[in-house]
Design a protein around this motif. Structure first.
Motif, PDB file in Angstrom:
ATOM      1  N   LEU A  65     -66.480  14.226 -54.496  1.00 30.02           N
ATOM      2  CA  LEU A  65     -67.195  15.041 -55.482  1.00 30.02           C
ATOM      3  C   LEU A  65     -67.921  14.134 -56.474  1.00 30.02           C
ATOM      4  CD1 LEU A  65     -64.688  17.930 -56.209  1.00 30.02           C
ATOM      5  CD2 LEU A  65     -66.939  18.110 -55.176  1.00 30.02           C
ATOM      6  N   PHE A 274     -64.183  21.447 -59.473  1.00 26.76           N
ATOM      7  CA  PHE A 274     -65.111  22.249 -58.696  1.00 26.76           C
ATOM      8  C   PHE A 274     -65.748  23.329 -59.566  1.00 26.76           C
ATOM      9  CE2 PHE A 274     -66.281  25.648 -55.837  1.00 26.76           C
ATOM     10  CZ  PHE A 274     -66.886  24.970 -54.805  1.00 26.76           C
ATOM     11  N   LEU A 277     -68.166  21.768 -62.050  1.00 30.68           N
ATOM     12  CA  LEU A 277     -69.385  21.294 -61.404  1.00 30.68           C
ATOM     13  C   LEU A 277     -70.261  22.471 -60.989  1.00 30.68           C
ATOM     14  CD1 LEU A 277     -68.315  18.310 -59.156  1.00 30.68           C
ATOM     15  CD2 LEU A 277     -69.475  18.288 -61.343  1.00 30.68           C
ATOM     16  N   HIS A 278     -69.601  23.532 -60.497  1.00 31.35           N
ATOM     17  CA  HIS A 278     -70.352  24.701 -60.079  1.00 31.35           C
ATOM     18  C   HIS A 278     -71.140  25.269 -61.250  1.00 31.35           C
ATOM     19  CE1 HIS A 278     -71.105  28.121 -57.457  1.00 31.35           C
ATOM     20  NE2 HIS A 278     -70.899  28.895 -58.511  1.00 31.35           N
ATOM     21  N   ASN A 361     -71.027  21.275 -53.178  1.00 28.27           N
ATOM     22  CA  ASN A 361     -69.648  20.896 -53.490  1.00 28.27           C
ATOM     23  C   ASN A 361     -68.675  21.348 -52.413  1.00 28.27           C
ATOM     24  OD1 ASN A 361     -70.569  19.856 -55.843  1.00 28.27           O
ATOM     25  ND2 ASN A 361     -70.191  21.721 -57.003  1.00 28.27           N
ATOM     26  N   THR A 364     -68.980  19.154 -49.525  1.00 24.58           N
ATOM     27  CA  THR A 364     -68.377  17.843 -49.776  1.00 24.58           C
ATOM     28  C   THR A 364     -66.870  17.893 -49.565  1.00 24.58           C
ATOM     29  OG1 THR A 364     -70.102  17.408 -51.373  1.00 24.58           O
ATOM     30  CG2 THR A 364     -68.161  16.029 -51.469  1.00 24.58           C
TER      31      THR A 364
END
Lengths: 441, 334
Positions: A65, A274, A277-278, A361, A364
Motif C-alpha cells: 500500500l 485502507f 487511503l480510500h 488499493n 494492491t
C-alpha cells in the motif's frame, strides 16, 4: 521531463472510464480464487504454517500500500523499499527489546550522550559557518572555511564516536532496547522512515523521476550497511532475538492462536490504512495528486504546488513502509540486518503492486497476498524442479552436478521475479485490477 | 617517505583502478541515457555478464594465453565483448523496444530495466553459483614491486599485472570512443540524436541503427569494465548493487549525456572513495613530534570505514543533485 509532457499518458483513454456502479465481477472472481488458494494452503500445510504465511502477507500488504500510493497515485518510483522496511524493523527491535543493564548501569550512556551533543554542536557550528557571508566574509572564503571546519569537526566527532561505540561493544555487547511495547517502535519506525523519505524526496523530487529511483536504491544499501556494521546498536551479524510481541506470544497460547491474534492486529491496521487511503483518493487531494501524475504542466498552470504535493505523498508512502517493516520485524521475532534483501523486500513488493494494479488499493492487497503465496510456495517447487533436472541430467547425459544445486535453484526465483516484472509491464501495464478512473458527466 | 609510498599505493593506484572501472561503466550509462532517455539499471549486471563470459571462455580454454604471454582472460575479452554487445542488443529488442513503441514514460523503462537486472542476476547465479571465482584459471597474477631509489625508503610501490592492463585498456577504449564520436559518421549521428531526436530523424538519420549502435558500444564497454574489475579482484555474481550507485553517481557528476563528463565523474567518484577510506593518520605520523602535546591524534583518522564505502558515492550524488543537478560539465538531460 519534456518526454512525459509531450505524450499524453497512454494509460488513460476515455474507454477506461467505467460506470460507477458496475457489478464487481472481476474483483469477486479474483478474491474467490485467492480464498480458494489460501484454503488449499491451509489444507496442505497445516494451520500454524498457513497463519504465519497470512501474517507475513498482511505485513507485505502494508508495504505494498505504501508503494502503491507512491507509484500508483503519484507516479514516483521508489527502488529502495528495503531500506525503509529495515528502518521499521530496527525501530521495532530498539523499542521492544528489554533494557540492557550492562549498558545503562554504567557511565557509558553519559559518554554516548556527550558525543551526540558534540555532534549537534559541530553541526550548528558548520551551519553557522555557512552563514558567515552575512557578516561581510567573501562568499568563496566562506565556502572554504565551512568545508575546512566541517571536515575537522567531523573527524573529531567520528573518532570520539568510534571510541565510545567500541567501548560499548566490549563492555556491554550492545545498548539493548527500551523495553516499551512493540507498537511504539512501529510508530517511531514509520516516523523515522518518513524522515528519511523527506530528506530523499526533498533532494530528488524536483528533478527527473529516474534520480529518485537511483537515490532510493542507494539509501537502502546505506541503511542496510549501517545496521549491519553498527554492532553497538544492533549487534550486527550476531542478530537480536527474540523480539517481544504486543500480543500474547506462542509460548503462552500456542502457535496457531497467537499468530491468529497477531493477524487480526495486522488486519485492523490494514483496514484503517485502507479506509484512510480510500477517503484520501476520492478527496480533492487525491484528485490533485492524480492530476499532477497525469499532466504536470496543466496542474502547475492551475496553481498546484507540484513539488510539495509530491513530497507529501512520497513521505506518506515511506511512513507506511516503515510501519509495515516494523510489524514484519516484530512478527519474525528476529532482527537480522543481513536478512534484508533487495529481492525479498523491494522487488517482491514491486511485483505485488504492478501485478495487483497500481493505484487500486484493493488490487494492491490482492496482489500482495497472491504474490506472497506464490513466492512462499515457489521455494519447495524450485527445489523439486531442480532435483528433477539434476536426476534427468545424471540419468541421460551422465552429468556430474555441482553440490550447491539447492542454493542455485533458489536463484531461479530471481529470474522468475524479473521476468514477471518485464512481462507485466509489457502485457498488463495496469495490473489485474486496474485503477478505476472516474469521469464526471 | 615510506608514508608517501603508502599513500601512492593506497590512494593513487587504488583510486585510478576504481576510477577507470567506474568511468568505463559510466560512459555506457550516460550514452544510453542520452539516446534513450532513461537510467539503465541493468548496466551493472551486463558488466557482470561480460565478466562471466570471460570466466566461461577462460575455463573452457585455459591454456590459450600462455602461448602469447598474456593472461587467457585478456585474450578472451574481445570475444566476451562481442557476446555482451549481442546480449545488450537482444535485451533491447526483447524488452525495451516494445515499451518504447508503447510510448511509456521513462520511469516505466527504468522499472523494466530493473526486471532485466533480476533476470540477468538469476541467470548468472543459476549457472555460476553464488561464490566468488578468480579469472586467473591457469595463469599466475604477477605482482610488481618497484623499489624507489631514495634513501630511507623501504616500502616499494606495489602494482599488479591486471592493473597495468587496466590502465592501458582504459586509455585505448577512451581514445577509440573519442575518435568514434568525433570522426565517424555514425558517431556524429549519435551525437545529433542525443541533442535532438526529432531533428535527427527528420534529417534522415536512422534512429533504429543508432539505438543498436549505442547498445553495442555500451555492452562492449560494460564487458571491459566487468572483466577488468574481476581481474583486479575476483568474479562475484552479486557485484551489481554495489556498482550501480557509484556508476550512476559518476554519470550524474559528469553531466548526464556527456561521455567525457562520465570519464571525469568516474575518476572523481573513484578517488573520493579511496580518499574517504584512507587512514589520514598515516600521513600525519611523521609530524607527530612537532604537534602540540594537547593534541592527541586517534589511531584511525579515516572519514568512513571500508564497510561504509557506499556512503561516498551517495554523498556525492546528493551534493551534486542539490548544488548542480546538471553535473560538472552541464549535461543535456535533466
Amino acid at each position: 521531463m519534456s518526454h512525459s509532457t509531450k505524450n499524453r499518458n497512454p494509460d488513460y483513454t476515455p474507454n477506461d472510464a467505467t460506470p460507477e456502479r458496475r457489478f464487481p465481477l472481476r474483483e469477486l472472481v479474483l478474491f474467490g480464487a485467492l480464498l480458494a488458494a489460501v484454503l488449499a494452503v491451509y489444507a496442505i500445510m497445516g494451520a500454524a504454517y498457513s497463519t504465519r504465511m497470512l501474517v507475513e502477507a498482511a505485513c507485505y500488504a502494508i508495504l505494498a500500500l505504501g508503494l502503491t500510493i507512491q507509484w500508483g497515485y503519484a507516479g514516483q518510483f521508489n527502488a529502495g523499499v528495503m531500506g525503509f522496511v529495515a528502518l521499521g524493523g530496527f525501530c521495532a527491535m530498539l523499542f521492544s527489546v528489554p533494557v540492557n543493564d550492562a549498558f545503562w548501569g554504567t557511565e557509558l550512556p553519559g559518554e554516548l550522550g556527550k558525543v551526540l551533543l558534540y555532534g549537534i554542536a559541530a553541526t550548528l557550528i558548520v551551519v553557522g559557518a555557512t552563514k558567515l557571508d552575512r557578516f561581510g566574509v567573501p562568499k568563496k572564503l566562506r565556502t572554504v572555511l565551512a568545508i575546512v571546519i566541517g571536515v575537522v569537526l567531523y573527524l573529531v566527532v567520528i573518532s570520539l564516536l568510534r571510541d565510545v561505540t567500541s567501548q560499548i561493544q566490549s563492555q556491554a555487547g550492545f545498548i539493548g532496547g527500551f523495553g516499551l511495547p512493540a507498537w511504539v517502535g512501529w510508530v517511531v519506525g514509520g516516523a523515522l522512515a518518513g524522515g528519511v523519505g523527506y530528506f530523499i524526496g526533498h533532494v530528488c523530487l524536483g528533478l527527473r523521476s529516474d534520480y529518485l529511483a537511483i537515490a532510493t536504491l542507494g539509501i537502502a544499501e546505506i541503511i542496510k550497511a549501517f545496521l549491519k556494521n553498527s554492532d553497538w546498536l544492533t549487534r550486527g551479524t550476531a542478530t537480536v532475538s527474540p523480539l517481544p510481541w504486543p500480543t500474547p506470544g506462542p509460548a503462552d497460547i500456542g502457535f496457531t492462536l497467537s499468530r491468529a491474534i497477531y493477524l487480526s492486529v495486522t488486519a485492523v491496521v490494514i483496514a484503517v490504512v485502507f479506509f484512510l487511503l480510500h477517503r484520501a483518493y476520492h478527496a480533492p487531494w487525491g484528485r490533485m495528486i492524480r492530476a499532477i501524475r497525469d499532466n504536470e504542466v496543466s496542474s502547475a498552470a492551475m496553481g498546484k504546488d507540484i513539488n510539495k504535493r509530491r513530497l507529501e505523498i512520497f513521505v506518506l508512502g515511506c511512513i507506511l513502509m516503515g510501519l509495515g517493516g516494523g510489524m514484519l520485524g516484530t512478527f519474525n521475532s528476529l532482527f537480522d540486518p543481513q536478512g534484508y534483501l533487495p529481492l525479498n523486500h523491494t522487488f517482491l513488493v514491486l511485483v505485488m503492486v504492478i501485478l495487483g494494479g497500481p493505484g487500486n488499493n484493493l488490487g494492491t492487497i490482492f496482489g500482495a497476498v497472491a504474490v506472497y503465496i506464490i513466492w512462499i510456495m515457489s521455494e519447495p517447487l524450485a527445489l523439486f524442479l531442480m532435483q528433477l533436472a539434476v536426476a534427468f541430467g545424471e540419468g541421460v547425459f551422465g552429468w556430474d552436478a555441482p553440490n550447491n544445486m539447492d542454493s542455485r535453484a533458489l536463484q531461479a526465483r530471481v529470474l522468475v521475479i524479473g521476468m514477471l516484472i518485464t512481462l507485466v509491464l509489457r502485457f498488463a501495464p495496469k495490473g489485474l485490477l486496474p485503477e478505476k478512473i472516474k469521469t464526471h458527466g | 617517505m615510506n608514508e608517501l609510498v603508502f599513500f601512492i599505493n593506497n590512494v593513487v593506484i587504488a583510486g585510478s583502478v576504481t576510477g577507470s572501472i567506474y568511468a568505463i561503466g559510466a560512459i555506457g550509462v550516460t550514452l544510453i541515457f542520452s539516446i534513450m532517455r532513461f537510467a539503465h539499471f541493468a548496466h551493472a549486471d551486463i558488466m557482470t555478464f561480460g565478466a562471466f563470459m570471460v570466466l566461461l571462455l577462460t575455463t573452457a580454454f585455459p591454456a590459450v594465453g600462455a602461448s602469447i604471454g598474456v593472461p587467457t582472460a585478456l585474450v578472451m575479452l574481445p570475444l566476451a565483448m562481442l557476446l555482451t554487445a549481442a546480449l545488450a542488443v537482444g535485451i533491447d529488442k526483447a524488452f525495451y523496444k516494445p515499451l518504447r513503441a508503447h510510448g511509456v514514460k521513462p520511469i516505466v523503462m527504468v522499472i523494466g530495466s530493473l526486471g532485466v537486472t533480476l533476470m540477468l542476476q538469476g541467470l548468472i547465479r543459476l549457472f555460476s553459483g553464488t561464490g566468488g571465482q578468480s579469472l586467473y584459471v591457469d595463469d599466475r597474477k604477477e605482482i610488481f614491486r618497484i623499489a624507489l631509489p631514495f634513501e630511507g625508503v623501504r616500502a616499494p610501490i606495489v602494482i599488479t599485472e591486471p592493473q597495468i592492463y587496466l590502465f592501458v585498456i582504459t586509455l585505448v577504449a577512451v581514445v577509440a570512443l573519442h575518435l568514434f564520436l568525433n570522426r565517424s559518421r555514425l558517431g556524429k549521428a549519435m551525437r545529433a540524436m542525443s541533442d535532438n531526436p526529432e531533428l535527427a530523424q527528420a534529417s534522415g538519420i536512422n534512429t533504429n541503427t543508432i539505438v543498436a549502435v549505442t547498445w553495442v558500444i555500451a555492452g562492449a564497454l560494460a564487458a571491459i569494465a566487468g572483466t577488468l574489475l574481476s581481474l583486479d579482484v575476483t568474479f562475484k555474481p552479486d557485484l551489481s548493487f554495489f556498482l550501480l550507485l557509484p556508476i550512476f553517481a559518476a554519470a550524474i557528476v559528469g553531466g548526464v549525456g556527456h561521455p567525457y563528463g562520465a570519464i571525469a565523474g568516474g575518476f572523481v567518484v573513484g578517488f573520493a572513495e579511496t580518499l574517504a577510506v584512507f587512514n589520514w593518520n598515516v600521513l600525519l605520523r611523521p609530524f607527530r613530534d612537532s604537534l602540540p602535546t594537547w593534541l592527541e591524534l586517534p589511531s584511525n583518522l579515516a572519514f568512513v570505514g571500508t564497510e561504509y564505502k557506499i556512503v561516498v558515492p551517495f554523498f556525492i550524488l546528493v551534493a551534486i543533485l542539490v548544488w548542480r543537478p546538471t553535473g560538472l560539465f552541464k549535461g543535456k538531460v535533466i
